[in-house]
Design an enzyme around this catalytic site. Sequence first.
Site, PDB file in Angstrom:
ATOM      1  N   MET A  74      -3.652   4.559   0.398  1.00  0.00           N
ATOM      2  CA  MET A  74      -5.000   5.427   1.071  1.00  0.00           C
ATOM      3  C   MET A  74      -5.903   5.687   1.149  1.00  0.00           C
ATOM      4  O   MET A  74      -6.569   6.568   2.069  1.00  0.00           O
ATOM      5  CB  MET A  74      -3.467   5.358   2.680  1.00  0.00           C
ATOM      6  CG  MET A  74      -2.400   4.800   3.267  1.00  0.00           C
ATOM      7  SD  MET A  74      -3.290   3.634   4.322  1.00  0.00           S
ATOM      8  CE  MET A  74      -3.560   4.355   5.362  1.00  0.00           C
TER       9      MET A  74
ATOM     10  N   VAL B 265       0.648  -0.744   0.548  1.00  0.00           N
ATOM     11  CA  VAL B 265      -0.153   0.061  -0.279  1.00  0.00           C
ATOM     12  C   VAL B 265       1.280   1.269   0.070  1.00  0.00           C
ATOM     13  O   VAL B 265       1.905   1.197   0.718  1.00  0.00           O
ATOM     14  CB  VAL B 265      -0.580   0.214   0.841  1.00  0.00           C
ATOM     15  CG1 VAL B 265      -0.351  -0.191   2.770  1.00  0.00           C
ATOM     16  CG2 VAL B 265      -2.137   1.231   1.661  1.00  0.00           C
ATOM     17  N   CYS B 266      -0.091   2.110  -0.617  1.00  0.00           N
ATOM     18  CA  CYS B 266       1.120   3.556  -0.708  1.00  0.00           C
ATOM     19  C   CYS B 266       0.023   4.357  -0.653  1.00  0.00           C
ATOM     20  O   CYS B 266      -0.828   4.122   0.004  1.00  0.00           O
ATOM     21  CB  CYS B 266       2.516   4.148  -1.776  1.00  0.00           C
ATOM     22  SG  CYS B 266       1.020   3.920  -3.641  1.00  0.00           S
ATOM     23  N   LYS B 267       0.522   5.789  -0.759  1.00  0.00           N
ATOM     24  CA  LYS B 267      -0.863   7.055  -0.745  1.00  0.00           C
ATOM     25  C   LYS B 267      -1.966   6.691  -1.750  1.00  0.00           C
ATOM     26  O   LYS B 267      -3.670   6.221  -1.620  1.00  0.00           O
ATOM     27  CB  LYS B 267      -0.558   7.997  -0.951  1.00  0.00           C
ATOM     28  CG  LYS B 267      -1.472   9.561  -1.019  1.00  0.00           C
ATOM     29  CD  LYS B 267      -0.397  10.822  -0.948  1.00  0.00           C
ATOM     30  CE  LYS B 267      -1.857  11.933  -1.157  1.00  0.00           C
ATOM     31  NZ  LYS B 267      -0.667  13.251  -0.742  1.00  0.00           N
TER      32      LYS B 267
END
Length: 100
Positions: free
Chosen positions: A90, A62-64
């Site tokens: 996110m 996961v990242c932004k």
Amino acid sequence: MKTMTTDELLNLLDANEDLNVIDVREDFEVEQGTIPGAKHIPLGDIPARAEELDKSKAYILVCKGGVRSANACEYLEEQGFDVTNLEGGMMAYDGELEFK
């Protein structure tokens, strides 16, 4: 590349599945909260820290917004890891947060 929606992830979290989530965002982004139980490895550190991961386990990255984690997934797939990218990152995740 395998992908997963945030709804699918939330269902797994609600079912108390044993998940291996890797958050590839930078330190200042992680301060805003992470998915509970996520391990923080910034994207730039992935090549040097890949030995911390177990090839017999599946990982959700996961990242932004989903782009950096997709890049990390591509790299880790090439190294023989079972990885899934969280679509929307996110920004799409509206579940519980953990603050470290």
